[in-house]
Design an enzyme around this catalytic site. Sequence first.
Site: not given
Ligand SMILES: Cc1ncc(C[n+]2csc(CCOP(=O)(O)OP(=O)(O)O)c2C)c(N)n1
Length: 662
Positions: A28, A68, A117, A263, A409, A459, A471, A518
């Site tokens: 990216h 990313h 993530p 991107h 959580e 549990h 549950h 539990r």
């Molecule tokens: C939980 C999760 N869902 C989807 C993605 C795939 N993904 C990577 S970058 C992105 C978009 C992110 O947008 P933003 O945070 O605005 O980043 P920018 O466009 O500024 O680089 C997505 C959906 C990911 N890395 N993690």
Amino acid sequence: MNKAALAAAATIARGLAIDAVHACSSGHLGLPLGAAEIGAVLFGEALRYQPSQPKWINRDRFVLSAGHGSMFLYSWLHLAGYQLSLDELRNFRQLHSRTPGHPEFRETPGVEATTGPLGQGVGNAVGYAISGKMAAARYNTAEHPIFDQHVVALAGDGCMQEGVASEAAALAGHLGLDNLILIYDSNDVTLDAMAKVTQSEETAKRFQAYGFDVATIDGHDIDKFLATFEQAKSQDNGKPKLIIARTEIGRGIPEVAGTAKAHGEGGAKFADAARKGLGLPAEHFYVSEEVRGYFAQRQRQLDEQYQAWEKRYTAWRKANPALAQTLDDGLNQRVPADLSDKIPAFKADFADATRSAGGVVIQAVAAAMPHFFTGSADLFGSTKNYIKDGGDFAREEYAARNLWFGIREHAMGAILNGVAYDGIFRPSGATFAVFADYLRPSIRLAALAQLPVLYIFTHDSVGVGEDGPTHQPVETCSGLRVIPNLDVIRPADPEETAGAFVAGLQRLEGPTLLLLSRQKVPTMNEVPLQERRQGTIRGGYVCLRESGPLEVLLLATGSELQHAVAAARQLGRGARVVSLPCLERFDRQSQAYRDQVLPPTCRRRVAIEAGVTGLWYKYVGSEGKVIGIDRFGLSAPGDTVMNELGVTSQAVVTAAKQLLTT
Ligand SMILES: Cc1ncc(C[n+]2csc(CCOP(=O)(O)OP(=O)(O)O)c2C)c(N)n1
């Protein structure tokens, strides 16, 4: 501040990102280009770090939640002088490089968290901030404040949209974590489209409502960003800070800037023109003498700061030798070798749930391990992991050992990881087993990043009873077992529970998840205590040995061990009961040990566990039988549900007899 040098550094960082993404045709570009001025201010002026001591305990922690944009981090770590060569940048995203696709903890000096993530890094940063507050409360003295670092996270729209970040931010506001500075790279663009397609909330107001101080500025304005950041750092006012930095994604590549096209590697095809436009020479991975010189001088300044701190630290150690020893123990992740001996034996008539046994064990663990702390997602009363004299972690109570996460959580998972990344405290957290899926992404990352987190999930089966199928975990236990590098331990009685805690705490290479019942379970008094504890630490052991030639093996975990034992008594002399509380640990034993416990010649095998059956065929073989539950549970008293679904000793007897007659 040397604004011209910082601006020049931003241009160089842009060039490095373009070249790296261009070289591997993946990754990216948008964030490294759009946030280049932010990076220049942070690494060139505002953050406190020491590249030759990436684990310096009083460094500012920087978490790139928008993982990313990893080339952002790699470029700045390189320029700042971390052990990350230009060749590593050239090898961006290649096998065994120190520049993996998304930042990975342990792989690259200066990378504080495994991110990618989205949203997790915000939770990790809150965990770091909690750890920082805890360390300051426990170790700072009026004369020698050795901890005064800040935790800085860079997040994009994606992070801000994810629930985990909202949960974590709400808790950060509630706890008054004013050592946390969240920078929101607000560029109106996400992956598929312009952000307006999916978001129209007022983020500033949202975070103000959480209890943050919020400032909105132009993220390309070096003066403004630095002033806002310094202000955020200086305000010890009981409020975390959010800096909304408005930026243009992909700035530097006019063909894609400001759009979702910035991107991916799409922008890389304009690389040459872009480099020209930025005033960069034809040479790829170019770093000017000016920028090298600037960072060399910056390193000297930072080194002076470090030396000043080191003096303070040395004086602190001298004045507080006992505190220094405890801090060393925490930093070295010391776990008493005789931890098991420090947990008293349970009375023979204990006969309670393994969650209750856990509640007893955790007191001894807390006494033996000052860095151990625990938390619960609003279920302390049920998960029973409250440290009795530990106090409640809160504003003005940052040294306390019980963290009330609220019903959050996922944030709990990400925060536990943040604390574990920081590496001083041993974090544990609790909820009902069935809600493991609410934090599974964080558990997965703990396993990937090899974090020694302890999960205390109670549990653990349909034995939950009246709360019904919502549950009652059935697939949960096996679902967790398939996560690589996660140990799942489901103990059968109080002594196995003690062994499970010891096993989990003595393991530093990754997380351990305890599944506790539990409902009440009998205590296996006929098996010597040490066999139950040590057997659990090995993952499996012979619980009841045959008294004649071996005819059938009965395998069980947790609350079903009692059924295997009862069945063996009915089946007679040839039946052996094997308790297998942790399949992962058992699998790591030598072949010889595993063969002793489960002799390969004995193919008549029955396993019983109140959950899905699939994984058990690995242990009973295709000729074996598994008593389990391959459907959702039922709303009724726990015993009734177990009987109705056939999880009984009689089912084991019947299955074993079938095998014995074929
Ligand atoms: C939980 C999760 N869902 C989807 C993605 C795939 N993904 C990577 S970058 C992105 C978009 C992110 O947008 P933003 O945070 O605005 O980043 P920018 O466009 O500024 O680089 C997505 C959906 C990911 N890395 N993690």
